[in-house]
Scaffold this active site. Sequence first.
Site, mmCIF file in Angstrom:
data_model
loop_
_atom_site.group_PDB
_atom_site.id
_atom_site.type_symbol
_atom_site.label_atom_id
_atom_site.label_comp_id
_atom_site.label_asym_id
_atom_site.label_seq_id
_atom_site.Cartn_x
_atom_site.Cartn_y
_atom_site.Cartn_z
ATOM 1 C CG ASP A 283 -2.198 0.844 0.913
ATOM 2 O OD1 ASP A 283 -2.145 1.727 0.034
ATOM 3 O OD2 ASP A 283 -3.235 0.643 1.580
HETATM 4 C C1 NOJ Z 1 -4.021 3.905 0.155
HETATM 5 C C2 NOJ Z 1 -5.204 3.000 0.249
HETATM 6 O O1 NOJ Z 1 -5.165 2.274 1.458
HETATM 7 C C3 NOJ Z 1 -5.333 2.028 -0.895
HETATM 8 O O2 NOJ Z 1 -6.565 1.374 -0.802
HETATM 9 C C4 NOJ Z 1 -5.177 2.729 -2.203
HETATM 10 O O3 NOJ Z 1 -5.369 1.839 -3.268
HETATM 11 C C5 NOJ Z 1 -3.814 3.376 -2.251
HETATM 12 N N1 NOJ Z 1 -3.715 4.361 -1.178
HETATM 13 C C6 NOJ Z 1 -3.521 4.058 -3.575
HETATM 14 O O4 NOJ Z 1 -4.239 5.220 -3.687
#
Ligand code: NOJ
Length: 750
Positions: A283
């Site tokens: 993430d």
């Molecule tokens: C953080 C989020 O937790 C995740 O779900 C997302 O896909 C990513 N950022 C990218 O934006």
Amino acid sequence: MKHFFSLFAMGMFLVLTGCLKQNTEEQWMNDPKILDLIQQMTLEEKMGQMHQISGFGGQVPDNLKQDIIDGKVGSILNEVDVKAINEIQRIALEESRLGIPVIIGRDVIHGFKTVFPIPLGQAATWNPELVKKGAEVAAKEAWSSGVNWTFAPMIDISRDARWGRIAESCGEDPFLTSVMGVAMVEGFQGDDLSADGSILACAKHFAGYGAAEGGRDYNTTLIPENELRNVYLKSFHAAQQAGVGTFMSGFNDLNGVPATGNRFLLRKVLRDEWNFDGFVVSDWASVTEMISHGFAADPKEAAYKAISAGVDMEMTSDSYKNHVKELIEEGKINERLLDEAVYRILKIKFDLGLFNDPYVQEEDQNRFALPEYLEAAKQAAVQSMVLLKNEQQILPFTSSINKVAVIGPMANQKYEQLGTWIFDGDSDLTITPLEALKSELGESKVLFSEGLKYTRSKDKTGFSEALATAKKADVVVVCVGEEAILSGEAHCRASLDLPGAQNELIEEVSKAGKPIVLVVMAGRPLAIGGVSKHAEAVLYAFHPGTMGGPALADLLLGVANPSAKLPVTFPKAAGQIPIYYNHKNTGRPVDPNAWTCIDDIPLNSYQTSLGNTSHYLDLGFAPLYPFGFGLSYTTFEYKNLKIETPKVKLGGDIIASVTLENTGNFVGEEVVQLYIRDLVGSVTRPVKELKGFERVQLKPGESKKVSFKINTSDLAFFNPEMEEVTEPGEFHLWIGGSSDTNLRTEFVVE
Ligand code: NOJ
């Protein structure tokens, strides 16, 4: 020449597989063209493939250009400018040494330009075909903008309405979430990843993220392995079996080990047990956030732990880029690990067809919000709105209704009704409830007063006008809820009440003495038990997306009949959380007919006089609305529940049926649900577990036999030794229209 290439590639394949001898997984690295590329790559180029950066808002600055030429960028997220994307791909293909395309990622969570209901709302449709269609539409729109990869579906089991990300989830149930997650994967990826309009999906957040303590985002998760496997991992396994191309590791620490550095999750379960052959992306900066977790001392150690655990691509932070070479030179990690990660990434790039043609048309005017897309979004919204109450059949409106007052801060909010995660959503396309009712009924029949400017507002100056407007109408539609920003990532709430002065607004408007239809647009279950007493009807619309207005109008006017069912238990108050239907029985379950409310406790009661059972003195044990609940304008009767296989051998099928009759006056669709309970297990089993459902449409007076067939393997669970087994013994089986059905039969597995 072609022949020479194959021979050369095969030679390289043998050399490389020779180098990888110790690696028992080497059989899967068997594509000569990928092995050939890896063989030619420098360490820096390999690390480049594992590096994902954020885009530059439609620009391709010189430093980005140079990085792409040097092979230092494997993926870019958050770039949606078609021209910039085409230029990025051109540079990658034509100017980088090995001509490896970049993969473009984006959070396309419930639509791109055309916004569908939030995933929680989509799950309320209990209609996987419709959900798949929604993902297909999102994929087509995103693909035509150059996006290759979405970070969806989010299939975290969510049992906590305080957690803002419940909006992005399919709710609390492993079975429903699995079905919906698979539908989304199929919709995004299609049958062929390289086909026009298909994009790569990503199962996230692996794993356990939804169990954040206290419903506060990013918080610690503590889930015993048995519970993890029986509840939280199921939807991920289903997505993997459906062929999802990527997984995203979560932000959370799970049982003390951050998901992004978690070998158990990423190596043992995902790779060794499930044989996942796609790649894992971290993430956003979750690799370097392992430093804040206190799990890595510095970025170098974070890189080491993430790579060793099995994170193939690092999202936005730089620890791989800056430290992997050093880690290899120091002998801390084997280059083979890099080769495996790069192989996985390149394989997906080939599967997506990016090596052949990564370009999209720049002048295509015809890619967004096509009539067919809007219609699908409307259908999804219609089937996502749950009718929770309909006293005196106030809905649907009859022709005797001459004037409708539309009141409330969510009645005419083009942006807010779209919900969270709509980076690309076009709020100009939105049709609000007010607009839709005006267009259906005519301007003169619809009166409007917002009462509050926005949902958090406490400014009551609009109340008197709202009351006066309500008095002039035959019926009042009060649209309340939460603005989009109040749910989603990092947007958690400790209270589940309607924010601002919305409760007071509803109370005020009720003084007009007119029937009230309460419409709630929100990103989570809200504790609306108190205020719904003022309303004759309640429709829970979640955040319904672009076509929320027309969908609502169709339901209010009886053009459509509600058929949605709750994908999550609605608590009476936040204090009941966690509350979910598939809980364990405990050793002292409450007797539903005999619990004493706090107000009725006699003074000086003896300590054990109330019975020592599991409940709250002030809120009992029951939720506001159970999982699977939802009304229709018609009524359905369930009868003749039959089990055709009262005794079944391990491996056999269990067949059960029920007769469903439409006993009301409207054509309606019912979601028929099958639940089981395993009475005795080597680990305690939930009091009910959803194992099947089917949507059935019936005309008034019509009835139909609805049959289900499940296999004894569907009853399997992980035992204390972490083996997945079906244990012989007695089972209960229910079929009904909600998880609180009591139409029950039994069977025995021998
Ligand atoms: C953080 C989020 O937790 C995740 O779900 C997302 O896909 C990513 N950022 C990218 O934006």
